[in-house]
Design a protein around this motif. Structure first.
Motif, PDB file in Angstrom:
ATOM      1  N   VAL A 209      -2.725  -2.763  -4.986  1.00  0.00           N
ATOM      2  CA  VAL A 209      -2.300  -3.632  -3.687  1.00  0.00           C
ATOM      3  C   VAL A 209      -1.839  -4.836  -4.170  1.00  0.00           C
ATOM      4  CG1 VAL A 209      -3.145  -4.851  -1.955  1.00  0.00           C
ATOM      5  CG2 VAL A 209      -3.694  -2.376  -2.042  1.00  0.00           C
ATOM      6  N   GLU A 210      -0.536  -5.161  -3.377  1.00  0.00           N
ATOM      7  CA  GLU A 210      -0.051  -6.411  -3.563  1.00  0.00           C
ATOM      8  C   GLU A 210       0.313  -6.801  -2.134  1.00  0.00           C
ATOM      9  OE1 GLU A 210       0.370  -9.774  -4.421  1.00  0.00           O
ATOM     10  OE2 GLU A 210       0.366  -8.608  -6.298  1.00  0.00           O
ATOM     11  N   VAL A 211       0.331  -8.136  -1.908  1.00  0.00           N
ATOM     12  CA  VAL A 211       0.474  -8.565  -0.551  1.00  0.00           C
ATOM     13  C   VAL A 211       1.722  -9.363  -0.522  1.00  0.00           C
ATOM     14  CG1 VAL A 211      -0.394  -9.789   1.597  1.00  0.00           C
ATOM     15  CG2 VAL A 211      -1.775  -8.437  -0.029  1.00  0.00           C
ATOM     16  N   GLU A 212       2.690  -9.395   0.455  1.00  0.00           N
ATOM     17  CA  GLU A 212       3.714 -10.375   0.603  1.00  0.00           C
ATOM     18  C   GLU A 212       4.132 -10.915   2.065  1.00  0.00           C
ATOM     19  OE1 GLU A 212       8.307 -10.316  -1.118  1.00  0.00           O
ATOM     20  OE2 GLU A 212       7.845  -8.568  -0.026  1.00  0.00           O
ATOM     21  N   VAL A 213       3.828 -12.276   2.187  1.00  0.00           N
ATOM     22  CA  VAL A 213       4.183 -12.687   3.485  1.00  0.00           C
ATOM     23  C   VAL A 213       6.096 -12.587   3.781  1.00  0.00           C
ATOM     24  CG1 VAL A 213       4.006 -14.934   5.038  1.00  0.00           C
ATOM     25  CG2 VAL A 213       2.098 -14.061   3.375  1.00  0.00           C
ATOM     26  N   GLU A 214       6.109 -11.963   4.544  1.00  0.00           N
ATOM     27  CA  GLU A 214       7.591 -11.765   5.138  1.00  0.00           C
ATOM     28  C   GLU A 214       7.952 -12.764   6.177  1.00  0.00           C
ATOM     29  OE1 GLU A 214       8.650  -8.013   6.337  1.00  0.00           O
ATOM     30  OE2 GLU A 214       9.123  -7.346   4.104  1.00  0.00           O
ATOM     31  N   GLU A 215       6.968 -13.494   6.919  1.00  0.00           N
ATOM     32  CA  GLU A 215       7.103 -14.268   8.228  1.00  0.00           C
ATOM     33  C   GLU A 215       6.040 -15.450   8.027  1.00  0.00           C
ATOM     34  OE1 GLU A 215       7.362 -13.897  12.377  1.00  0.00           O
ATOM     35  OE2 GLU A 215       9.261 -13.367  11.730  1.00  0.00           O
ATOM     36  N   ILE A 225       2.395 -15.240  11.593  1.00  0.00           N
ATOM     37  CA  ILE A 225       2.312 -14.578  10.116  1.00  0.00           C
ATOM     38  C   ILE A 225       2.728 -13.109  10.238  1.00  0.00           C
ATOM     39  CG2 ILE A 225       1.207 -14.281   7.855  1.00  0.00           C
ATOM     40  CD1 ILE A 225      -0.440 -16.725   8.566  1.00  0.00           C
ATOM     41  N   MET A 226       3.729 -12.594   9.617  1.00  0.00           N
ATOM     42  CA  MET A 226       3.797 -11.096   9.251  1.00  0.00           C
ATOM     43  C   MET A 226       3.994 -11.005   7.710  1.00  0.00           C
ATOM     44  SD  MET A 226       6.824  -8.557  10.789  1.00  0.00           S
ATOM     45  CE  MET A 226       8.045  -9.216   9.496  1.00  0.00           C
ATOM     46  N   ALA A 227       2.901 -10.142   7.393  1.00  0.00           N
ATOM     47  CA  ALA A 227       2.503  -9.726   5.755  1.00  0.00           C
ATOM     48  C   ALA A 227       2.748  -8.177   5.705  1.00  0.00           C
ATOM     49  CB  ALA A 227       1.368 -10.195   5.509  1.00  0.00           C
ATOM     50  N   VAL A 228       3.043  -8.090   4.684  1.00  0.00           N
ATOM     51  CA  VAL A 228       3.065  -6.540   4.109  1.00  0.00           C
ATOM     52  C   VAL A 228       2.430  -6.158   2.945  1.00  0.00           C
ATOM     53  CG1 VAL A 228       4.623  -4.780   3.096  1.00  0.00           C
ATOM     54  CG2 VAL A 228       5.601  -6.387   4.863  1.00  0.00           C
ATOM     55  N   ILE A 229       1.452  -5.405   3.160  1.00  0.00           N
ATOM     56  CA  ILE A 229       0.527  -4.590   2.096  1.00  0.00           C
ATOM     57  C   ILE A 229       1.168  -3.550   1.307  1.00  0.00           C
ATOM     58  CG2 ILE A 229      -1.779  -3.782   1.650  1.00  0.00           C
ATOM     59  CD1 ILE A 229      -2.700  -5.037   4.135  1.00  0.00           C
ATOM     60  N   TYR A 230       1.492  -3.724   0.255  1.00  0.00           N
ATOM     61  CA  TYR A 230       2.369  -2.787  -0.708  1.00  0.00           C
ATOM     62  C   TYR A 230       1.172  -1.800  -1.695  1.00  0.00           C
ATOM     63  CZ  TYR A 230       6.689  -5.080   0.011  1.00  0.00           C
ATOM     64  OH  TYR A 230       7.914  -5.589   0.615  1.00  0.00           O
ATOM     65  N   VAL A 231       1.407  -0.549  -1.566  1.00  0.00           N
ATOM     66  CA  VAL A 231       0.544   0.172  -2.243  1.00  0.00           C
ATOM     67  C   VAL A 231       1.519   1.117  -3.230  1.00  0.00           C
ATOM     68  CG1 VAL A 231      -1.497   0.380  -0.518  1.00  0.00           C
ATOM     69  CG2 VAL A 231       0.582   1.947  -0.436  1.00  0.00           C
ATOM     70  N   GLU A 232       1.011   1.818  -4.025  1.00  0.00           N
ATOM     71  CA  GLU A 232       1.601   2.689  -5.045  1.00  0.00           C
ATOM     72  C   GLU A 232       2.119   3.943  -4.688  1.00  0.00           C
ATOM     73  OE1 GLU A 232       1.298   0.700  -9.394  1.00  0.00           O
ATOM     74  OE2 GLU A 232      -0.246   1.873  -9.040  1.00  0.00           O
ATOM     75  N   ARG A 233       1.270   4.759  -3.675  1.00  0.00           N
ATOM     76  CA  ARG A 233       1.159   6.073  -3.385  1.00  0.00           C
ATOM     77  C   ARG A 233       1.085   6.306  -1.840  1.00  0.00           C
ATOM     78  NH1 ARG A 233      -1.826   6.159  -8.002  1.00  0.00           N
ATOM     79  NH2 ARG A 233      -3.840   6.722  -6.872  1.00  0.00           N
ATOM     80  N   GLY A 238      -2.750   5.715   3.691  1.00  0.00           N
ATOM     81  CA  GLY A 238      -3.363   6.435   4.482  1.00  0.00           C
ATOM     82  C   GLY A 238      -4.703   5.867   4.548  1.00  0.00           C
ATOM     83  N   ILE A 239      -5.433   5.428   3.347  1.00  0.00           N
ATOM     84  CA  ILE A 239      -6.691   4.953   2.982  1.00  0.00           C
ATOM     85  C   ILE A 239      -6.735   3.304   3.692  1.00  0.00           C
ATOM     86  CG2 ILE A 239      -8.252   4.128   1.555  1.00  0.00           C
ATOM     87  CD1 ILE A 239      -7.334   6.770  -0.225  1.00  0.00           C
ATOM     88  N   LEU A 269      -1.515 -12.837  13.211  1.00  0.00           N
ATOM     89  CA  LEU A 269      -1.271 -12.159  12.044  1.00  0.00           C
ATOM     90  C   LEU A 269      -1.132 -10.663  12.240  1.00  0.00           C
ATOM     91  CD1 LEU A 269      -1.686 -12.106   8.822  1.00  0.00           C
ATOM     92  CD2 LEU A 269      -3.944 -11.453   8.945  1.00  0.00           C
ATOM     93  N   ASN A 270       0.025 -10.309  11.684  1.00  0.00           N
ATOM     94  CA  ASN A 270       0.417  -9.099  11.933  1.00  0.00           C
ATOM     95  C   ASN A 270       0.885  -8.593  10.508  1.00  0.00           C
ATOM     96  OD1 ASN A 270       1.431  -6.892  13.527  1.00  0.00           O
ATOM     97  ND2 ASN A 270       3.034  -8.006  14.580  1.00  0.00           N
ATOM     98  N   LEU A 271       0.129  -7.140  10.526  1.00  0.00           N
ATOM     99  CA  LEU A 271      -0.024  -6.660   8.971  1.00  0.00           C
ATOM    100  C   LEU A 271       0.647  -5.297   9.119  1.00  0.00           C
ATOM    101  CD1 LEU A 271      -3.650  -7.297   7.634  1.00  0.00           C
ATOM    102  CD2 LEU A 271      -1.574  -8.338   6.817  1.00  0.00           C
ATOM    103  N   TYR A 272       1.467  -4.962   8.051  1.00  0.00           N
ATOM    104  CA  TYR A 272       2.069  -3.660   7.786  1.00  0.00           C
ATOM    105  C   TYR A 272       1.701  -3.250   6.412  1.00  0.00           C
ATOM    106  CZ  TYR A 272       4.881  -5.320  11.832  1.00  0.00           C
ATOM    107  OH  TYR A 272       5.385  -5.676  13.056  1.00  0.00           O
ATOM    108  N   VAL A 273       1.682  -1.944   6.126  1.00  0.00           N
ATOM    109  CA  VAL A 273       1.320  -1.183   5.026  1.00  0.00           C
ATOM    110  C   VAL A 273       2.774  -0.391   4.504  1.00  0.00           C
ATOM    111  CG1 VAL A 273       0.089   0.119   3.726  1.00  0.00           C
ATOM    112  CG2 VAL A 273      -0.810  -1.027   5.532  1.00  0.00           C
ATOM    113  N   LYS A 274       3.224  -0.539   3.403  1.00  0.00           N
ATOM    114  CA  LYS A 274       4.554   0.049   2.942  1.00  0.00           C
ATOM    115  C   LYS A 274       4.276   0.719   1.374  1.00  0.00           C
ATOM    116  CE  LYS A 274       7.942  -2.652   5.298  1.00  0.00           C
ATOM    117  NZ  LYS A 274       9.311  -3.814   4.736  1.00  0.00           N
ATOM    118  N   VAL A 275       4.826   1.625   1.037  1.00  0.00           N
ATOM    119  CA  VAL A 275       4.731   2.320  -0.399  1.00  0.00           C
ATOM    120  C   VAL A 275       5.707   1.964  -1.163  1.00  0.00           C
ATOM    121  CG1 VAL A 275       4.580   4.258  -1.927  1.00  0.00           C
ATOM    122  CG2 VAL A 275       3.681   4.488   0.395  1.00  0.00           C
TER     123      VAL A 275
END
Length: 293
Positions: A209-215, A225-233, A238-239, A269-275
């Motif tokens: 996991v890596e986290v990036e603050v977009e706003e 705050i809007m932040a994206v949680i990045y995963v590799e797969r 889903g997890i 705080l708004n969180l999103y998850v992206k691959v």
């Protein structure tokens, strides 16, 4: 009496208590803390200012033999901490193998800066074992001054701190005297979110996991705050989200409360998850996330 200032860099293997010690010495929670290895990924500075001195502490990632590109970058942060240190705090504990990463210990031995060897977690051993470890470390790093401590119990931290102040070279402050760190607010938001992920998920998930603050928008009443949680797969996405979004909601709530405490202000705080496939091994992604300078 002339002003003193210096870089006091904290190095050592994973899980020996470097971040706990850093927070004790600075007097604020600068570094996130979990029981998992590789919790600290970056070099994190915490600044202590008093009338006659400034101490710039640096927490660093635990020294590991790299198995992918991100770990190579983390090792570089640890190595760089040896090159600009006015004082080196080499942190170990009473349970780790003292000959782990001997090549890094050799780098410490070759360095000209004063070395304070911090023998942490002494509350987990007895006097006989402690004396044995003390003698072994004296042989491994002969010029080091050894300080047995317990960072969690706040034992012997004061004596270590006084010795650091005594060893500081004379010099003007490196940073304005009202600064606590040189890192931006967004960095601490990402670290707080990542800490909650480390605490709430098992196995490989937190390390992917890596986290990036977009706003990050602040007004007089609150911080949005809007932040994206990045995963590799895709399976990791889903997890992280969990059934009906419950896992992500739990992370968001825990993170929001800590962020509010950190900034002393209400937070939305708004969180999103992206691959981001295999981001830990890609130079471009690592550069975007601040691992490559």
């Amino acid at each position: 009496m002339k002003h003193k200032s210096g870089f006091v860099n904290i190095v050592g293997n994973p899980n020996v208590g470097k971040s706990t010690l850093m927070n004790r010495l600075v007097g604020e929670k600068i570094s996130i803390i979990t029981s998992k290895s590789q919790t600290t990924r970056h070099r994190i500075k915490g600044i202590v200012n008093e009338e006659g001195y400034q101490i710039v502490f640096s927490d660093t990632p635990g020294v590991v033999k790299p198995s992918y590109k991100m770990q190579e970058c983390m090792l570089e942060f640890s190595k760089s901490a040896l090159t600009d240190a006015d004082i080196i705090l080499y942190v170990t504990d009473v349970v780790e193998d003292i000959r782990k990463n001997e090549d890094f210990i050799e780098k410490v031995n070759r360095n000209e800066a004063p070395v304070l060897l911090v023998l942490n977690k002494i509350d987990l051993t007895n006097q006989e074992k402690l004396e044995e470890l003390y003698a072994q470390w004296q042989q491994l790093i002969p010029r080091a001054e050894i300080f047995p401590i317990s960072a969690t119990e706040n034992f012997n931290i004061d004596n270590l701190y006084k010795r650091i102040v005594a060893l500081l070279p004379e010099g003007e402050p490196f940073f304005p005297k009202d600064e606590l760190t040189d890192l931006p607010a967004r960095f601490f938001v990402t670290e707080i979110i990542r800490e909650k992920i480390l605490l709430n998920y098992e196995k490989e998930i937190p390390y992917s996991v890596e986290v990036e603050v977009e706003e990050f928008k602040e007004d007089p009443k609150r911080i949005n705050i809007m932040a994206v949680i990045y995963v590799e797969r895709d399976s990791q996405k889903g997890i992280i989200i969990g059934k009906q979004g419950e896992a992500l909601k739990k992370v968001g709530t825990e993170a929001r409360l800590d962020i509010e405490a950190f900034f002393s202000k209400k937070v939305f705080l708004n969180l999103y998850v992206k691959v981001q496939k295999d981001w830990r091994s890609k130079e471009r992604d690592l550069k975007n996330f601040g691992y490559v300078q």
